[in-house]
Design an enzyme around this catalytic site. Structure first.
Site, short mmCIF file in Angstrom:
data_model
loop_
_atom_site.label_atom_id
_atom_site.label_comp_id
_atom_site.label_asym_id
_atom_site.label_seq_id
_atom_site.Cartn_x
_atom_site.Cartn_y
_atom_site.Cartn_z
N SER A 26 0.82 -1.21 0.00
CA SER A 26 0.00 0.00 0.00
C SER A 26 0.85 1.26 0.00
O SER A 26 0.35 2.35 -0.21
CB SER A 26 -0.91 0.01 1.23
OG SER A 26 -0.11 0.19 2.40
N GLY A 28 2.54 2.01 2.76
CA GLY A 28 2.68 2.28 4.19
C GLY A 28 3.81 1.45 4.79
O GLY A 28 4.42 0.61 4.15
N SER A 31 3.15 -2.94 5.06
CA SER A 31 3.39 -3.78 3.89
C SER A 31 4.82 -3.62 3.38
O SER A 31 5.41 -4.56 2.83
CB SER A 31 2.38 -3.49 2.78
OG SER A 31 2.39 -2.12 2.41
N LEU A 50 -1.95 -1.32 -5.85
CA LEU A 50 -3.18 -1.05 -6.59
C LEU A 50 -3.47 0.44 -6.61
O LEU A 50 -3.47 1.09 -5.57
CB LEU A 50 -4.36 -1.78 -5.94
CG LEU A 50 -4.23 -3.29 -5.79
CD1 LEU A 50 -5.50 -3.86 -5.18
CD2 LEU A 50 -3.93 -3.96 -7.12
N CYS A 118 -13.45 -4.06 0.21
CA CYS A 118 -12.23 -3.93 -0.59
C CYS A 118 -11.36 -5.17 -0.44
O CYS A 118 -10.84 -5.71 -1.43
CB CYS A 118 -11.47 -2.68 -0.18
SG CYS A 118 -9.98 -2.38 -1.16
N CYS A 215 -9.89 5.33 2.21
CA CYS A 215 -9.03 5.96 1.21
C CYS A 215 -9.76 6.95 0.30
O CYS A 215 -9.16 7.92 -0.15
CB CYS A 215 -8.32 4.89 0.37
SG CYS A 215 -9.39 3.86 -0.64
#
Length: 382
Positions: A26, A28, A31, A50, A118, A215
């Site tokens: 992501s 961040g 991850s 993504l 999601c 998001c």
């Protein structure tokens, strides 16, 4: 590879160098640490990020995952650690599978949880399929949750750190997906350990703040997003008490959630009033005393069962349940009413239960997640 080959740290009978892992990145710290840690252990790591919504709009937004800056941060981590990184355009999939339903659910008076959808419809479905297309042996994410091997196969368990546990958002993970997924951070004792690992690997995101917002919802302003997606959705209406007496006017049902006390727009009427129900059809916001929020029976559907054996309609399950991510599990009896539907009977009433929220089932006194489903209509009070 011989069947008795030793298992690597991801539970696969291969040396790390022969094990391809797709890491969902992501941008961040969580991850990023997963990707760096696996690369450091010698795995064949492929990073995938993504792009979920308009890149241009995302560049100006901070505090949410999958935005333009986050894509850049993920790419920098991949370059620093020396593994390939791909950005996939999932805007259309994300809009159709998550954002549109979010808007419709809000307009119908529900309180949706788009992060679960999601995970269910994008990350653990389409992205997982992409990982298989890349010949990956498994897919790893930065979620704080644990995967353990049980007698009947992999099980989902809460994270070691209760403050970081993300099990509420992952209940819809299927057994087939769980067989392919890995969660390397689930056993860490604290977020401080994650940041220490980021510093150890020299990652540029080591001090990056955690994302707070959904998001595509800047600053948590749900109503503004709904008005943009559904023009005219904020029609005014009446605020009424539980007997139907009109107490005032409101500026749109979408500005209210069940259990809300502040900002209702009526005051000086004695005891505090709470939003106990929303009626989008009549554009009414129904308010009442706090005790009117107490819910005992919760109808749940779209159940994903992760417990042992079939979800048998003839059998009751004694479980603990969460109806919000921030609340502790409460003891309950789960009574199946169909193959994927059930009635949850709380031993102690809960307040603020709303259609659109998830109800997640846990093993009583243990860490295992037994599944969960979606609250689909006003629950029984009292």
């Amino acid at each position: 590879m011989p069947l008795d080959a030793p298992l690597n740290s991801l539970g696969l009978p291969k040396p790390p160098a022969q094990t391809r892992v797709v890491v969902a990145m992501s941008g961040g710290v969580d991850s990023s640490v997963v990707a760096a840690m696996l690369k450091d252990e010698g795995y064949d790591v492929v990073g995938v990020t993504l792009q979920l919504y308009d890149h241009g709009a995302a560049l100006a937004k901070k505090g949410a995952c999958c935005a333009g800056q986050d894509i850049h941060d993920a790419r920098r981590v991949a370059e620093a650690m020396g593994f390939p990184h791909y950005v996939l355009d999932y805007e259309n999939i994300f809009r159709d599978a998550v954002i549109e339903e979010f808007a419709d659910a809000y307009l119908a008076g529900a309180t949706p949880v788009p992060c679960i959808r999601c995970n269910e419809r994008v990350k653990f479905k389409d992205l997982l399929a992409t990982a298989r297309d890349l010949d990956a042996d498994c897919m790893a994410t930065g979620h704080y949750i644990r995967r353990k091997m049980g007698a009947a196969g992999p099980e989902l368990h809460c994270a070691a750190d209760p403050a970081r546990d993300q099990s509420y958002f992952l209940f819809s993970t299927t057994p087939e997906q769980l067989a392919f997924l890995r969660f390397p951070l689930g056993g860490l004792a604290s977020k401080a350990e994650t940041r220490a690992l980021a510093a150890k690997y020299g990652l540029s995101v080591a001090d990056k703040p955690d994302s707070q917002d959904i998001c595509f919802v800047p600053n948590g302003n749900y109503a503004a997003v709904i008005e943009k997606l559904r023009p005219g959705a904020a029609d005014p209406g009446e605020i009424v008490d539980m007997d139907g007496n009109v107490l005032g006017q409101h500026r749109g049902v979408i500005h209210y959630t069940i259990g809300q006390r502040r900002g209702i727009g009526i005051g000086g009427l004695g005891d505090p009033l709470y939003v106990v129900r929303l009626d989008p059809d009549t554009r009414r916001v129904i308010v009442g005393p706090k005790e009117a929020l107490a819910t005992r029976i919760i109808p749940v559907r779209e159940i994903n069962w992760l417990g042992d054996g079939a979800f048998d309609g003839a059998r009751e399950h004694h479980v603990s349940v969460k109806v919000r991510s921030t609340r502790p599990p409460r003891p309950a009896i789960l009574r199946p009413t169909g193959p994927t539907q059930a009635e949850v009977d709380l031993l102690d009433p809960e307040t603020g239960v709303s259609p659109g929220q998830a109800c997640v089932f846990y093993e009583t006194g243990g860490s295992r997640i037994l599944g969960g489903g979606w609250i689909y209509r006003d629950a029984a009070r009292g």
